[in-house]
Design a protein around this motif. Structure first.
Motif, PDB file in Angstrom:
ATOM      1  N   ALA A 307      -4.037 -57.881 -12.651  1.00  5.30           N
ATOM      2  CA  ALA A 307      -4.988 -58.361 -13.654  1.00  5.30           C
ATOM      3  C   ALA A 307      -5.088 -57.370 -14.808  1.00  5.30           C
ATOM      4  O   ALA A 307      -5.170 -57.764 -15.982  1.00  5.30           O
ATOM      5  CB  ALA A 307      -6.356 -58.584 -13.013  1.00  5.30           C
ATOM      6  N   ALA A 308      -5.080 -56.065 -14.502  1.00  6.86           N
ATOM      7  CA  ALA A 308      -5.130 -55.052 -15.555  1.00  6.86           C
ATOM      8  C   ALA A 308      -3.896 -55.137 -16.450  1.00  6.86           C
ATOM      9  O   ALA A 308      -3.992 -54.989 -17.679  1.00  6.86           O
ATOM     10  CB  ALA A 308      -5.238 -53.657 -14.934  1.00  6.86           C
ATOM     11  N   HIS A 309      -2.738 -55.379 -15.846  1.00 11.10           N
ATOM     12  CA  HIS A 309      -1.520 -55.581 -16.645  1.00 11.10           C
ATOM     13  C   HIS A 309      -1.691 -56.764 -17.599  1.00 11.10           C
ATOM     14  O   HIS A 309      -1.337 -56.681 -18.781  1.00 11.10           O
ATOM     15  CB  HIS A 309      -0.324 -55.839 -15.723  1.00 11.10           C
ATOM     16  CG  HIS A 309       0.268 -54.617 -15.112  1.00 11.10           C
ATOM     17  ND1 HIS A 309       0.781 -53.577 -15.863  1.00 11.10           N
ATOM     18  CD2 HIS A 309       0.457 -54.259 -13.803  1.00 11.10           C
ATOM     19  CE1 HIS A 309       1.245 -52.632 -15.052  1.00 11.10           C
ATOM     20  NE2 HIS A 309       1.062 -53.023 -13.805  1.00 11.10           N
ATOM     21  N   ARG A 310      -2.239 -57.852 -17.085  1.00  3.39           N
ATOM     22  CA  ARG A 310      -2.418 -59.044 -17.923  1.00  3.39           C
ATOM     23  C   ARG A 310      -3.392 -58.779 -19.072  1.00  3.39           C
ATOM     24  O   ARG A 310      -3.222 -59.302 -20.180  1.00  3.39           O
ATOM     25  CB  ARG A 310      -2.896 -60.225 -17.070  1.00  3.39           C
ATOM     26  CG  ARG A 310      -1.852 -60.751 -16.093  1.00  3.39           C
ATOM     27  CD  ARG A 310      -2.265 -62.091 -15.519  1.00  3.39           C
ATOM     28  NE  ARG A 310      -3.474 -62.010 -14.714  1.00  3.39           N
ATOM     29  CZ  ARG A 310      -3.488 -61.738 -13.404  1.00  3.39           C
ATOM     30  NH1 ARG A 310      -2.347 -61.502 -12.750  1.00  3.39           N
ATOM     31  NH2 ARG A 310      -4.626 -61.697 -12.736  1.00  3.39           N
ATOM     32  N   ASN A 311      -4.411 -57.956 -18.809  1.00  4.75           N
ATOM     33  CA  ASN A 311      -5.369 -57.637 -19.865  1.00  4.75           C
ATOM     34  C   ASN A 311      -4.698 -56.940 -21.047  1.00  4.75           C
ATOM     35  O   ASN A 311      -5.129 -57.084 -22.189  1.00  4.75           O
ATOM     36  CB  ASN A 311      -6.480 -56.730 -19.336  1.00  4.75           C
ATOM     37  CG  ASN A 311      -7.317 -57.367 -18.248  1.00  4.75           C
ATOM     38  OD1 ASN A 311      -7.686 -56.716 -17.275  1.00  4.75           O
ATOM     39  ND2 ASN A 311      -7.622 -58.659 -18.381  1.00  4.75           N
ATOM     40  N   LEU A 312      -3.637 -56.173 -20.777  1.00  8.13           N
ATOM     41  CA  LEU A 312      -2.951 -55.445 -21.839  1.00  8.13           C
ATOM     42  C   LEU A 312      -1.965 -56.317 -22.597  1.00  8.13           C
ATOM     43  O   LEU A 312      -1.445 -55.891 -23.649  1.00  8.13           O
ATOM     44  CB  LEU A 312      -2.221 -54.222 -21.255  1.00  8.13           C
ATOM     45  CG  LEU A 312      -3.100 -53.088 -20.718  1.00  8.13           C
ATOM     46  CD1 LEU A 312      -2.231 -51.962 -20.172  1.00  8.13           C
ATOM     47  CD2 LEU A 312      -4.055 -52.560 -21.789  1.00  8.13           C
ATOM     48  N   ASN A 313      -1.690 -57.517 -22.096  1.00  4.58           N
ATOM     49  CA  ASN A 313      -0.721 -58.386 -22.755  1.00  4.58           C
ATOM     50  C   ASN A 313      -1.164 -58.824 -24.153  1.00  4.58           C
ATOM     51  O   ASN A 313      -0.348 -59.291 -24.947  1.00  4.58           O
ATOM     52  CB  ASN A 313      -0.433 -59.619 -21.899  1.00  4.58           C
ATOM     53  CG  ASN A 313       0.399 -59.288 -20.663  1.00  4.58           C
ATOM     54  OD1 ASN A 313       1.054 -58.242 -20.620  1.00  4.58           O
ATOM     55  ND2 ASN A 313       0.367 -60.165 -19.676  1.00  4.58           N
ATOM     56  N   LEU A 314      -2.453 -58.682 -24.442  1.00  2.17           N
ATOM     57  CA  LEU A 314      -2.956 -59.038 -25.762  1.00  2.17           C
ATOM     58  C   LEU A 314      -2.393 -58.118 -26.846  1.00  2.17           C
ATOM     59  O   LEU A 314      -2.328 -58.493 -28.017  1.00  2.17           O
ATOM     60  CB  LEU A 314      -4.495 -58.967 -25.757  1.00  2.17           C
ATOM     61  CG  LEU A 314      -5.225 -59.247 -27.079  1.00  2.17           C
ATOM     62  CD1 LEU A 314      -5.014 -60.709 -27.485  1.00  2.17           C
ATOM     63  CD2 LEU A 314      -6.715 -58.943 -26.927  1.00  2.17           C
ATOM     64  N   PHE A 315      -1.968 -56.914 -26.446  1.00  2.00           N
ATOM     65  CA  PHE A 315      -1.571 -55.893 -27.400  1.00  2.00           C
ATOM     66  C   PHE A 315      -0.050 -55.802 -27.515  1.00  2.00           C
ATOM     67  O   PHE A 315       0.684 -56.143 -26.590  1.00  2.00           O
ATOM     68  CB  PHE A 315      -2.156 -54.542 -26.987  1.00  2.00           C
ATOM     69  CG  PHE A 315      -3.651 -54.568 -26.830  1.00  2.00           C
ATOM     70  CD1 PHE A 315      -4.481 -54.416 -27.926  1.00  2.00           C
ATOM     71  CD2 PHE A 315      -4.222 -54.783 -25.572  1.00  2.00           C
ATOM     72  CE1 PHE A 315      -5.860 -54.456 -27.781  1.00  2.00           C
ATOM     73  CE2 PHE A 315      -5.599 -54.818 -25.424  1.00  2.00           C
ATOM     74  CZ  PHE A 315      -6.419 -54.662 -26.532  1.00  2.00           C
ATOM     75  N   ALA A 316       0.399 -55.336 -28.657  1.00  2.00           N
ATOM     76  CA  ALA A 316       1.836 -55.167 -28.887  1.00  2.00           C
ATOM     77  C   ALA A 316       2.409 -54.157 -27.890  1.00  2.00           C
ATOM     78  O   ALA A 316       1.718 -53.213 -27.488  1.00  2.00           O
ATOM     79  CB  ALA A 316       2.075 -54.696 -30.319  1.00  2.00           C
ATOM     80  N   PRO A 317       3.673 -54.337 -27.483  1.00  2.00           N
ATOM     81  CA  PRO A 317       4.294 -53.453 -26.473  1.00  2.00           C
ATOM     82  C   PRO A 317       4.682 -52.100 -27.057  1.00  2.00           C
ATOM     83  O   PRO A 317       5.858 -51.732 -27.103  1.00  2.00           O
ATOM     84  CB  PRO A 317       5.501 -54.256 -26.021  1.00  2.00           C
ATOM     85  CG  PRO A 317       5.868 -55.078 -27.206  1.00  2.00           C
ATOM     86  CD  PRO A 317       4.561 -55.447 -27.864  1.00  2.00           C
ATOM     87  N   THR A 318       3.702 -51.353 -27.499  1.00  2.00           N
ATOM     88  CA  THR A 318       3.928 -50.018 -28.058  1.00  2.00           C
ATOM     89  C   THR A 318       4.086 -49.000 -26.938  1.00  2.00           C
ATOM     90  O   THR A 318       3.928 -49.308 -25.750  1.00  2.00           O
ATOM     91  CB  THR A 318       2.739 -49.617 -28.932  1.00  2.00           C
ATOM     92  OG1 THR A 318       1.559 -49.582 -28.103  1.00  2.00           O
ATOM     93  CG2 THR A 318       2.535 -50.606 -30.064  1.00  2.00           C
ATOM     94  N   ALA A 319       4.368 -47.764 -27.336  1.00  2.36           N
ATOM     95  CA  ALA A 319       4.485 -46.686 -26.347  1.00  2.36           C
ATOM     96  C   ALA A 319       3.181 -46.503 -25.584  1.00  2.36           C
ATOM     97  O   ALA A 319       3.193 -46.209 -24.374  1.00  2.36           O
ATOM     98  CB  ALA A 319       4.880 -45.388 -27.048  1.00  2.36           C
ATOM     99  N   HIS A 320       2.037 -46.687 -26.255  1.00  3.70           N
ATOM    100  CA  HIS A 320       0.751 -46.541 -25.572  1.00  3.70           C
ATOM    101  C   HIS A 320       0.582 -47.617 -24.494  1.00  3.70           C
ATOM    102  O   HIS A 320       0.141 -47.313 -23.372  1.00  3.70           O
ATOM    103  CB  HIS A 320      -0.401 -46.616 -26.584  1.00  3.70           C
ATOM    104  CG  HIS A 320      -0.622 -45.357 -27.340  1.00  3.70           C
ATOM    105  ND1 HIS A 320       0.070 -45.061 -28.490  1.00  3.70           N
ATOM    106  CD2 HIS A 320      -1.447 -44.294 -27.113  1.00  3.70           C
ATOM    107  CE1 HIS A 320      -0.335 -43.872 -28.945  1.00  3.70           C
ATOM    108  NE2 HIS A 320      -1.256 -43.394 -28.132  1.00  3.70           N
TER     109      HIS A 320
END
Length: 336
Positions: A307-320
């Motif tokens: 679920a935490a991975h999915r939460n980050l999907n909103l953001f561009a796949p940057t180094a961060h």
């Protein structure tokens, strides 16, 4: 009196090697965070920085302040507010650890003497209060009522979680949903607040705030579930503290639910009554292995991590974002 200084060097080697990517991205900001910590924990009462420095430099992962720094980088924040606020998050976390060790009557943390075992309960509690006060001073100095509300709300919820845990300690009949409520309050809420701050100070849309908050909350639950597993299974670190303290964790809840009458009597004696024999921890581990409660707990931890991975999907796949995803995976993989 000259200020007491501390060197915030490499993290615990067991932890840091898996945070290399994130650490590399935020290392310059971490220097600023550490400088703020050293500055803000100073006091003319020499015992205060001694105790504060003892626990702050005791080998923790600095994960919570790193989440604040990482979330700020993720959304492209270019100011400096995240540095002081990351230090604020670490002060809140450290204050809760000082109070936890007193409540739990702990003598060791990360293999080192706890502050209460060295300086006593009274000094540890009061220095914890001092760090909470310093955290609120930092919030006020930041000037954002929204940041102040989020971090002050988190501090109140953490305290509620601590009290709730005291109430359920040794209560072998604790329900699974009650356990999850406790760890969300006691652990996950600060992860959530730490991650959300980056979007707030960058004045990002509410959707990004909520995504980072959910990321932090899910990561916090996954982190705590994995910690609960490690306490019964880790061969690299001393385990069994939760068992000896009679803490109700998910592996225990699941083992009690799956056990027969004899096994439930064992859990009532060892956890409920805290009447433990030398070989009881080994027997507890055997029962957990027999019923698969550690693997079931890890399965739930993985669900929260996903679920935490999915939460980050909103953001561009940057180094961060890539580094933050690696931290999620490490929080689970450290138990395998």
């Amino acid at each position: 009196m000259a200020p007491i200084t501390h060197h915030f060097g490499p993290y615990n080697p067991y932890c840091r090697s898996n945070f290399d990517a994130l650490h590399a991205l935020v290392q310059d900001d971490l220097v600023g965070v550490n400088n703020t910590i050293v500055s803000k924990m100073q006091s003319p009462i020499e015992l205060i920085p001694q105790i504060a420095g003892h626990i702050i430099t005791s080998g923790g992962k600095r994960l919570r302040p790193m989440l604040t720094l990482a979330s700020a980088g993720l959304v492209g924040y270019e100011g400096n507010r995240h540095i002081d606020l990351a230090a604020c998050v670490e002060f809140i976390h450290t204050a809760t650890l000082l109070h936890d060790d007193v409540v739990d009557k702990s003598n060791l943390r990360r293999g080192q003497d706890t502050a209460n075992s060295v300086w006593g309960n009274q000094a540890s509690v009061l220095v914890g209060d001092f760090l909470f006060s310093r955290a609120f001073q930092i919030m006020v100095a930041d000037g954002s009522l929204k940041v102040l509300k989020i971090l002050s709300d988190a501090s109140a919820v953490i305290a509620e979680g601590e009290v709730h845990q005291i109430i359920t300690k040794n209560d072998i009949e604790t329900a699974e949903d009650v356990y999850f409520q406790i760890i969300e309050n006691k652990t996950a809420v600060l992860f959530a607040a730490a991650a959300r701050i980056g979007a707030i100070i960058a004045e990002r849309p509410e959707s990004e705030e909520r995504a980072l908050e959910a990321f932090g909350r899910n990561l916090g639950v996954a982190f705590q579930l994995t910690d609960d597993v490690l306490d019964y299974s880790d061969e690299q670190l001393v385990c069994g503290d939760d068992f000896r303290d009679g803490k109700i964790t998910l592996p225990v809840i699941l083992a009690y639910a799956a056990g027969n009458d004899e096994e439930r009597a064992f859990w009532r004696r060892t956890i409920g009554d805290l009447r433990q024999n030398e070989d009881d921890l080994i027997h507890a581990q055997t029962l957990m292995l027999q019923h698969g409660t550690l693997s079931k707990t890890l399965k739930k931890a993985r669900d929260y991590a996903n679920a935490a991975h999915r939460n980050l999907n909103l953001f561009a796949p940057t180094a961060h974002r890539i580094a933050m995803n690696e931290v999620i995976d490490f929080c689970i993989d450290r138990a395998y």
